[in-house]
Design a protein around this motif. Structure first.
Motif, PDB file in Angstrom:
ATOM      1  N   LYS A   3       0.829  -1.199   0.000  1.00  0.00           N
ATOM      2  CA  LYS A   3       0.000   0.000   0.000  1.00  0.00           C
ATOM      3  C   LYS A   3       0.870   1.259   0.000  1.00  0.00           C
ATOM      4  O   LYS A   3       0.574   2.249  -0.693  1.00  0.00           O
ATOM      5  CB  LYS A   3      -0.925   0.013   1.221  1.00  0.00           C
ATOM      6  CG  LYS A   3      -1.897   1.197   1.234  1.00  0.00           C
ATOM      7  CD  LYS A   3      -2.836   1.133   2.415  1.00  0.00           C
ATOM      8  CE  LYS A   3      -3.884   2.247   2.340  1.00  0.00           C
ATOM      9  NZ  LYS A   3      -3.285   3.592   2.219  1.00  0.00           N
TER      10      LYS A   3
ATOM     11  N   GLU B 112       2.108   1.732  -3.516  1.00  0.00           N
ATOM     12  CA  GLU B 112       1.028   2.190  -4.394  1.00  0.00           C
ATOM     13  C   GLU B 112       0.663   3.648  -4.100  1.00  0.00           C
ATOM     14  O   GLU B 112       0.390   4.428  -5.028  1.00  0.00           O
ATOM     15  CB  GLU B 112      -0.186   1.276  -4.246  1.00  0.00           C
ATOM     16  CG  GLU B 112       0.040  -0.121  -4.826  1.00  0.00           C
ATOM     17  CD  GLU B 112      -1.171  -1.023  -4.691  1.00  0.00           C
ATOM     18  OE1 GLU B 112      -1.377  -1.876  -5.567  1.00  0.00           O
ATOM     19  OE2 GLU B 112      -1.909  -0.876  -3.684  1.00  0.00           O
TER      20      GLU B 112
ATOM     21  N   GLN C  42      -0.721   4.684  -8.006  1.00  0.00           N
ATOM     22  CA  GLN C  42      -1.207   3.682  -8.959  1.00  0.00           C
ATOM     23  C   GLN C  42      -1.470   2.362  -8.240  1.00  0.00           C
ATOM     24  O   GLN C  42      -0.795   2.021  -7.260  1.00  0.00           O
ATOM     25  CB  GLN C  42      -0.173   3.432 -10.063  1.00  0.00           C
ATOM     26  CG  GLN C  42       0.150   4.632 -10.912  1.00  0.00           C
ATOM     27  CD  GLN C  42      -0.966   4.968 -11.891  1.00  0.00           C
ATOM     28  OE1 GLN C  42      -1.832   4.134 -12.181  1.00  0.00           O
ATOM     29  NE2 GLN C  42      -0.954   6.189 -12.404  1.00  0.00           N
ATOM     30  N   THR C  43      -2.452   1.625  -8.727  1.00  0.00           N
ATOM     31  CA  THR C  43      -2.668   0.258  -8.269  1.00  0.00           C
ATOM     32  C   THR C  43      -1.720  -0.648  -9.035  1.00  0.00           C
ATOM     33  O   THR C  43      -1.701  -0.632 -10.273  1.00  0.00           O
ATOM     34  CB  THR C  43      -4.114  -0.192  -8.514  1.00  0.00           C
ATOM     35  OG1 THR C  43      -4.989   0.672  -7.784  1.00  0.00           O
ATOM     36  CG2 THR C  43      -4.324  -1.633  -8.065  1.00  0.00           C
TER      37      THR C  43
ATOM     38  N   LEU D  72      -1.126  -4.166  -8.224  1.00  0.00           N
ATOM     39  CA  LEU D  72      -1.506  -5.578  -8.246  1.00  0.00           C
ATOM     40  C   LEU D  72      -3.011  -5.719  -8.026  1.00  0.00           C
ATOM     41  O   LEU D  72      -3.610  -4.971  -7.247  1.00  0.00           O
ATOM     42  CB  LEU D  72      -0.765  -6.355  -7.159  1.00  0.00           C
ATOM     43  CG  LEU D  72       0.748  -6.505  -7.327  1.00  0.00           C
ATOM     44  CD1 LEU D  72       1.380  -6.887  -6.002  1.00  0.00           C
ATOM     45  CD2 LEU D  72       1.070  -7.554  -8.378  1.00  0.00           C
ATOM     46  N   ILE D  73      -3.583  -6.683  -8.712  1.00  0.00           N
ATOM     47  CA  ILE D  73      -4.983  -7.041  -8.481  1.00  0.00           C
ATOM     48  C   ILE D  73      -4.994  -8.368  -7.741  1.00  0.00           C
ATOM     49  O   ILE D  73      -4.473  -9.374  -8.232  1.00  0.00           O
ATOM     50  CB  ILE D  73      -5.754  -7.159  -9.806  1.00  0.00           C
ATOM     51  CG1 ILE D  73      -5.780  -5.814 -10.532  1.00  0.00           C
ATOM     52  CG2 ILE D  73      -7.171  -7.659  -9.555  1.00  0.00           C
ATOM     53  CD1 ILE D  73      -6.397  -5.874 -11.911  1.00  0.00           C
ATOM     54  N   ARG D  74      -5.555  -8.357  -6.534  1.00  0.00           N
ATOM     55  CA  ARG D  74      -5.570  -9.563  -5.705  1.00  0.00           C
ATOM     56  C   ARG D  74      -6.873 -10.316  -5.906  1.00  0.00           C
ATOM     57  O   ARG D  74      -7.958  -9.719  -5.925  1.00  0.00           O
ATOM     58  CB  ARG D  74      -5.404  -9.181  -4.237  1.00  0.00           C
ATOM     59  CG  ARG D  74      -3.975  -8.832  -3.863  1.00  0.00           C
ATOM     60  CD  ARG D  74      -3.892  -8.044  -2.584  1.00  0.00           C
ATOM     61  NE  ARG D  74      -4.066  -6.611  -2.852  1.00  0.00           N
ATOM     62  CZ  ARG D  74      -4.015  -5.671  -1.920  1.00  0.00           C
ATOM     63  NH1 ARG D  74      -3.824  -6.010  -0.663  1.00  0.00           N
ATOM     64  NH2 ARG D  74      -4.173  -4.402  -2.234  1.00  0.00           N
ATOM     65  N   ASN D  75      -6.754 -11.634  -6.074  1.00  0.00           N
ATOM     66  CA  ASN D  75      -7.931 -12.486  -6.223  1.00  0.00           C
ATOM     67  C   ASN D  75      -7.655 -13.829  -5.556  1.00  0.00           C
ATOM     68  O   ASN D  75      -6.595 -14.019  -4.933  1.00  0.00           O
ATOM     69  CB  ASN D  75      -8.280 -12.660  -7.708  1.00  0.00           C
ATOM     70  CG  ASN D  75      -7.055 -13.029  -8.534  1.00  0.00           C
ATOM     71  OD1 ASN D  75      -6.319 -13.939  -8.158  1.00  0.00           O
ATOM     72  ND2 ASN D  75      -6.821 -12.323  -9.638  1.00  0.00           N
TER      73      ASN D  75
ATOM     74  N   ALA E   4      -2.131 -12.986  -7.116  1.00  0.00           N
ATOM     75  CA  ALA E   4      -2.041 -11.567  -7.448  1.00  0.00           C
ATOM     76  C   ALA E   4      -1.503 -11.422  -8.859  1.00  0.00           C
ATOM     77  O   ALA E   4      -0.552 -12.118  -9.245  1.00  0.00           O
ATOM     78  CB  ALA E   4      -1.126 -10.849  -6.458  1.00  0.00           C
ATOM     79  N   THR E   5      -2.109 -10.538  -9.629  1.00  0.00           N
ATOM     80  CA  THR E   5      -1.667 -10.301 -11.005  1.00  0.00           C
ATOM     81  C   THR E   5      -1.309  -8.832 -11.177  1.00  0.00           C
ATOM     82  O   THR E   5      -1.896  -7.950 -10.544  1.00  0.00           O
ATOM     83  CB  THR E   5      -2.761 -10.684 -12.013  1.00  0.00           C
ATOM     84  OG1 THR E   5      -3.960  -9.943 -11.714  1.00  0.00           O
ATOM     85  CG2 THR E   5      -3.045 -12.167 -11.956  1.00  0.00           C
TER      86      THR E   5
ATOM     87  N   THR F 208      -1.036  -5.147 -12.720  1.00  0.00           N
ATOM     88  CA  THR F 208      -1.756  -4.203 -13.562  1.00  0.00           C
ATOM     89  C   THR F 208      -0.773  -3.645 -14.591  1.00  0.00           C
ATOM     90  O   THR F 208       0.417  -3.972 -14.576  1.00  0.00           O
ATOM     91  CB  THR F 208      -2.314  -3.049 -12.720  1.00  0.00           C
ATOM     92  OG1 THR F 208      -1.202  -2.331 -12.152  1.00  0.00           O
ATOM     93  CG2 THR F 208      -3.219  -3.559 -11.618  1.00  0.00           C
TER      94      THR F 208
END
Length: 281
Positions: free
Chosen positions: A37, A40, A45-46, A48-51, A55-56, A58
């Motif tokens: 955080k 970022e 900017q963001t 990483l996208i966490r799922n 994490a993938t 951006t």
């Protein structure tokens, strides 16, 4: 820029998740989340996208990733050079293509160690693209490479070319039509000349892009290959390999590339360069 946050970002990318990154770094997952955080927020900017699967990156994360590893490694290098032990005058970062290490890079590194006992040596081995990248990024001061082009901030000297000779585990091995012949990728010029001299020969069943691996292969399994004389001379003297006298020899250009700024910023560079080139110092 927070280097600790950058290292955490790299760990997440390499492991694929915040959980595995926390395990690698031996910190809590909340610490990893907080560092990410912070990074970022600094960039706005963001990254990483966490799922559920991990994490993938951006688009912004992909852009940062190209620089993050370089930033961290350059900092490590700078810290190493500015925190030298007592009695050490500097550090020479020597890069070398894999196939130029045995019989060339290793001997030159030893020459530097022998002639400059107060100089630290940091060796980087890699592919041609690795070496050129390290030069361009400033990670390497000197480099042995087969590539004639060099970054604009560098200079280059031509060294004695590699002599590529046909060696075999069988002293009476065939020069042509050897079923165990191993083709080694030694550059475009070699490929053209090899094709001309062996136009009637069968296609090799196995090929390698690395001479050292090809050498290990024929020593273990038998066969023949074109290899640099400097790397096989000792094996020929020991009788483990045999140079086939009727086979044509080829040559491959070798270059020493160095950072131009070292001439003005160091006291050891000119002497070290002379030693590397085999000149009196």
């Amino acid at each position: 820029m927070n280097l600790q946050a950058l290292r955490t970002f790299l760990a997440i990318v390499e492991t694929g998740s915040l959980v595995r990154a926390s395990e690698r770094l031996n910190v809590t997952q909340s610490t990893v989340t907080a560092r990410l955080k912070t990074l970022e927020d600094d960039l706005g900017q963001t990254l990483l996208i966490r799922n559920k699967s991990g994490a993938t990156l951006t688009a912004a994360g992909l852009s940062l990733h190209r620089y993050a590893d370089t930033i961290v490694k350059l900092w490590q290098q700078a810290r190493q050079e500015t925190a030298l032990p007592d009695g050490m005058s500097g550090v020479c970062n020597l890069a070398c293509e894999f196939d130029l290490w045995l019989g060339l890079g290793d001997r030159r590194a030893q020459t530097l160690m022998d002639q400059f006992p107060d100089l630290g040596i940091s060796v980087w081995l890699g592919s041609q693209s690795d070496v050129m990248k390290w030069l361009d990024e400033g990670k390497s001061d000197l480099a042995f490479t087969y590539r004639s082009a060099c970054p604009s901030a560098h200079e280059q000297m031509t060294l004695k070319p590699d002599e590529l000779v046909l060696v075999s585990t069988d002293p009476n091995g065939p020069v042509r039509f050897d079923p165990k012949y191993v083709l080694v990728d030694a550059g475009e010029a070699f490929g053209r000349e090899h094709a001309i001299h062996y136009a009637d020969a069968d296609t090799a069943r196995i090929s390698f892009g690395n001479a050292s691996i090809a050498q290990e292969h024929i020593l273990r399994n038998g066969g023949s290959a074109y290899l640099p004389w400097r790397s096989v001379e000792g094996l020929v003297e020991e009788g483990r390999l045999f140079r086939l006298p009727d086979a044509p020899a080829f040559s491959r250009a070798v270059f020493l590339t160095y950072n131009r700024r070292l001439k003005d910023s160091t006291t050891w560079f000119d002497l070290a360069l002379g030693a590397l080139l085999g000149l009196s110092s």
